[in-house]
Design an enzyme around this catalytic site. Structure first.
Site, PDB file in Angstrom:
ATOM      1  N   LYS A   8       1.148  -1.078  -0.239  1.00 17.96           N
ATOM      2  CA  LYS A   8       0.071  -0.252   0.064  1.00 17.96           C
ATOM      3  C   LYS A   8       0.793   1.479  -0.013  1.00 17.96           C
ATOM      4  CE  LYS A   8      -1.797   2.764   2.633  1.00 17.96           C
ATOM      5  NZ  LYS A   8      -1.605   4.009   2.124  1.00 17.96           N
ATOM      6  N   GLU A  20      10.529   0.619  10.314  1.00 19.47           N
ATOM      7  CA  GLU A  20      11.079   1.930   9.880  1.00 19.47           C
ATOM      8  C   GLU A  20      10.700   2.657  10.419  1.00 19.47           C
ATOM      9  OE1 GLU A  20      14.339   0.769   9.520  1.00 19.47           O
ATOM     10  OE2 GLU A  20      14.261  -0.884   8.530  1.00 19.47           O
ATOM     11  N   GLU A  56      10.245  15.696  15.255  1.00 18.04           N
ATOM     12  CA  GLU A  56      10.285  15.647  13.863  1.00 18.04           C
ATOM     13  C   GLU A  56      10.113  16.493  12.303  1.00 18.04           C
ATOM     14  OE1 GLU A  56       9.449  11.886  11.418  1.00 18.04           O
ATOM     15  OE2 GLU A  56      10.971  12.011  10.646  1.00 18.04           O
TER      16      GLU A  56
HETATM   17  P1  NAD Z   1       2.742   8.198   8.079  1.00 19.09           P
HETATM   18  O1  NAD Z   1       2.984   7.143   8.928  1.00 19.09           O
HETATM   19  O2  NAD Z   1       1.374   9.355   8.061  1.00 19.09           O
HETATM   20  O3  NAD Z   1       2.179   6.909   6.571  1.00 19.09           O
HETATM   21  C1  NAD Z   1       3.184   5.992   6.507  1.00 19.09           C
HETATM   22  C2  NAD Z   1       2.077   4.987   5.674  1.00 19.09           C
HETATM   23  O4  NAD Z   1       0.947   4.315   6.713  1.00 19.09           O
HETATM   24  C3  NAD Z   1       0.646   5.450   4.444  1.00 19.09           C
HETATM   25  O5  NAD Z   1       0.880   4.960   3.497  1.00 19.09           O
HETATM   26  C4  NAD Z   1      -0.359   5.676   5.773  1.00 19.09           C
HETATM   27  O6  NAD Z   1      -1.895   5.772   4.330  1.00 19.09           O
HETATM   28  C5  NAD Z   1      -0.388   4.710   6.579  1.00 19.09           C
HETATM   29  N1  NAD Z   1      -1.115   4.525   7.599  1.00 19.09           N
HETATM   30  C6  NAD Z   1      -1.656   5.622   8.522  1.00 19.09           C
HETATM   31  N2  NAD Z   1      -2.650   5.217   9.471  1.00 19.09           N
HETATM   32  C7  NAD Z   1      -2.457   3.608   9.017  1.00 19.09           C
HETATM   33  C8  NAD Z   1      -2.937   3.318  10.109  1.00 19.09           C
HETATM   34  N3  NAD Z   1      -3.244   2.985  11.211  1.00 19.09           N
HETATM   35  N4  NAD Z   1      -2.776   1.168   9.534  1.00 19.09           N
HETATM   36  C9  NAD Z   1      -1.994   1.202   8.533  1.00 19.09           C
HETATM   37  N5  NAD Z   1      -1.462   2.069   7.792  1.00 19.09           N
HETATM   38  C10 NAD Z   1      -1.542   3.525   8.065  1.00 19.09           C
HETATM   39  O7  NAD Z   1       3.991   8.796   7.218  1.00 19.09           O
HETATM   40  P2  NAD Z   1       4.557   8.870   6.593  1.00 19.09           P
HETATM   41  O8  NAD Z   1       4.070  10.929   6.752  1.00 19.09           O
HETATM   42  O9  NAD Z   1       3.932   9.192   5.380  1.00 19.09           O
HETATM   43  O10 NAD Z   1       5.699   9.583   6.137  1.00 19.09           O
HETATM   44  C11 NAD Z   1       6.546  10.273   6.731  1.00 19.09           C
HETATM   45  C12 NAD Z   1       7.712   9.454   7.902  1.00 19.09           C
HETATM   46  O11 NAD Z   1       8.342   7.634   7.379  1.00 19.09           O
HETATM   47  C13 NAD Z   1       8.589   9.887   8.650  1.00 19.09           C
HETATM   48  O12 NAD Z   1       8.377   9.721   9.970  1.00 19.09           O
HETATM   49  C14 NAD Z   1       9.755   9.471   8.500  1.00 19.09           C
HETATM   50  O13 NAD Z   1      10.856   9.138   9.433  1.00 19.09           O
HETATM   51  C15 NAD Z   1       9.667   8.136   8.273  1.00 19.09           C
HETATM   52  N6  NAD Z   1      10.342   7.102   7.595  1.00 19.09           N
HETATM   53  C16 NAD Z   1      11.359   6.488   8.236  1.00 19.09           C
HETATM   54  C17 NAD Z   1      12.166   5.637   7.406  1.00 19.09           C
HETATM   55  C18 NAD Z   1      12.789   4.532   7.893  1.00 19.09           C
HETATM   56  O14 NAD Z   1      13.618   3.742   6.997  1.00 19.09           O
HETATM   57  N7  NAD Z   1      13.024   4.308   8.692  1.00 19.09           N
HETATM   58  C19 NAD Z   1      12.034   6.019   5.383  1.00 19.09           C
HETATM   59  C20 NAD Z   1      11.144   6.966   5.135  1.00 19.09           C
HETATM   60  C21 NAD Z   1       9.955   7.825   5.867  1.00 19.09           C
END
Ligand code: NAD
Length: 505
Positions: free
Chosen positions: A207, A281, A412
């Site tokens: 997804k 991650e 962050e």
């Molecule tokens: P987010 O957590 O808002 O969303 C990530 C994904 O999760 C999206 O696809 C979203 O639709 C989905 N999602 C949201 N709520 C959910 C739920 N309850 N159950 C299942 N899926 C759900 O994150 P974002 O804003 O898209 O990305 C940014 C974040 O990702 C930052 O905090 C960044 O640090 C982190 N990130 C980490 C890494 C790593 O390798 N550690 C790499 C890239 C990004």
């Protein structure tokens, strides 16, 4: 065209003869936009299930907005639980059928073919990624796409050698992997997840983030074109409810999530007790530690790249700078000077260093954190730029006089904003670097090898870069400690999330 308000000089447009302002006449340039005609754009994108594009069960589509213009440029299927059911069922059939029956060597050949197809279509994929995510074409072309291909190549090589990764144990695939992606590295994170899952013999339902679904859909289509059996790679675009339906689905054996710590905790609770394997991650502010004995000019480049690459929207962005007090003033002056050379603008322009942030919501969050830092007493320096009138742009910004208690030092930011703190001793540097609940990465800048090793031991971070930053390699495991994650991606260690191990007879 970008115009500077301060420090600008005048130049003349060669084509129109029009006079325009540019930064100090030191770096005049002509816009060099990448063409979008071969990006394979289409008006409507459906879910990719069982080897083909399928309209969503409930018929809904959402507008996909381009961060550079804030305007819609495609309609993308809004999947629902019914589409997740179909995708998981297709993945299960493939796991128990054509894919499951393939010899490991043949699995590897499929991955090699996919890696080569990604290389061949790198330009198309880079343009698609830039349009959808707003990241500069420089970044998608020179960073994301080469890493996507190298992760696929690397894992293709593992497919028939898994016994060598787990000495004395026999690795078996888990089944269907549910993979939920963030918006900052849509294609790269998809490759980080799909490549090891498939190399280990699993099938996947992915997804993508709701704001950046296109490159994952195109990747699934390419996988099908190069001969992956139907159902091996499925993509269900949609929002959090689709992610939740996927990770809690009873037909899923493994959950891999990259995203925010907040959602990572929700998912960890949701799958607790289900027997599903979990890989997380997550994010958190990472730190640069710059010592007085460091090669300062080199450190400036590393800190600029760490804080401003992809507008600071990197999970391990070095958004906190800890600089030794004795070199604080000279280092900050060098940083400001270098920040002045950063070009902010159209992400499709090959000259652009910083494009827009990923969404209107992200822009609002960055502005709110910047306002909080000003209110808490930090001193702000933003590069004086007239930003493009449309799109979600933020000028590169630096805060000095930041204290550990300030929100900007603990949260962050995920925008092109750097918070500068000082330290006097190594112990104080480590204490300040560790003073957050996250622990993804850190960068140490010093000429003293002994100090480097000592600090690397003390820093609570999954990755410590030495006199460098943002260096990635598929052979090297990546992941966080504390609230920044669970498990590793990449390297031999990254395979462990996708296999169960049997003792050898
Ligand atoms: P987010 O957590 O808002 O969303 C990530 C994904 O999760 C999206 O696809 C979203 O639709 C989905 N999602 C949201 N709520 C959910 C739920 N309850 N159950 C299942 N899926 C759900 O994150 P974002 O804003 O898209 O990305 C940014 C974040 O990702 C930052 O905090 C960044 O640090 C982190 N990130 C980490 C890494 C790593 O390798 N550690 C790499 C890239 C990004």
């Amino acid at each position: 065209m970008l115009k500077l308000i301060e420090g600008g000089g005048a130049s003349q447009d060669r084509r129109s003869g029009e006079r325009r302002l540019e930064f100090g006449d030191r770096w005049p340039y002509e816009p060099s936009p990448e063409a979008i005609d071969r990006a394979g754009l289409r008006d409507r994108w459906d879910a990719f299930i069982d080897g083909r594009f399928v309209p969503p069960a409930e018929g809904g589509y959402a507008a996909d907005l381009c961060p550079a213009t804030a305007e819609p440029f495609a309609a993308v299927a809004e999947s629902t639980a019914a589409d997740v059911d179909s995708a998981v069922a297709a993945a299960r059939r493939a796991f128990e059928g054509a894919w499951g029956r393939l010899a490991p060597l043949e699995r590897g050949k499929h991955l090699f073919r996919l890696a080569r197809a990604v290389q061949e279509r790198a330009r198309e994929l880079a343009v698609l990624e830039t349009l959808d995510s707003g990241k500069p074409i420089q970044a998608s072309r020179d960073f994301d796409l080469p890493l996507v291909a190298s992760h696929l190549f690397h894992h293709a090589g593992w497919a028939d050698k898994l016994e060598w990764a787990f000495h004395g144990r026999t690795p078996r695939p888990l089944g269907v992997a549910a993979q939920v992606m963030p918006w900052n590295f849509p294609l790269l994170m998809a490759a980080w997840k799909i490549a090891p899952a498939l190399a280990c013999g699993n099938t996947v339902v992915l997804k993508p983030a709701e704001t950046t679904p296109l490159s994952a859909l195109r990747l699934a289509e390419i996988a099908s074109e190069v001969g992956f059996p139907p159902g091996v790679v499925n993509v269900v675009p949609g929002g959090p409810s689709v992610g939740a339906a996927l990770v809690t689905h009873r037909g899923v054996d493994q959950v891999a999530f990259t995203g925010s710590t907040e959602v990572g905790k929700v998912i960890r609770r949701a799958v607790a007790g289900s027997g599903k394997r979990l890989l997380l991650e997550l994010g958190g502010p990472s730190a640069h530690l710059v010592f007085a004995d460091a090669p300062l000019d080199q450190a400036v480049e590393g800190v600029i790249a760490g804080a401003f690459f992809h507008q600071g929207q990197v999970c391990c962005a070095g958004a906190r700078l800890l600089v030794e007090e004795s070199v604080h003033d000279v280092f900050v002056a060098k940083l400001r000077d270098r920040m002045e050379t950063l070009r902010v603008g159209d992400p499709l322009d090959k000259n652009t260093d910083l494009g827009p942030v990923g969404s209107a919501a992200q822009l609002a969050r960055v502005r709110e954190l910047v306002a909080s830092a000003e209110a808490e007493g930090a001193a702000r320096y933003s590069v004086a730029r007239e930003l493009p009138a449309r799109g979600w742009y933020v000028a590169p910004t630096l805060f000095t006089g930041v204290a550990l208690a300030h929100r900007i030092a603990r949260e962050e930011i995920f925008g092109p904003v750097l918070a500068v703190l000082t330290f006097r001793t190594d112990t104080e540097a480590v204490r300040k670097a560790n003073a957050t609940s996250s622990g993804l990465a850190a960068g140490v800048w010093t000429s003293h090898p002994g100090r480097l090793l000592e600090l690397a031991r003390g820093l609570e971070a999954g990755v410590v870069w030495a006199n460098s930053y943002h260096r990635f390699d598929p052979t090297s495991p990546f992941g966080g400690c504390k609230e920044s994650g669970l498990g590793r991606e990449g390297g031999r260690q990254g395979l462990a999330a996708y296999v169960r191990l049997e003792e050898d007879a």
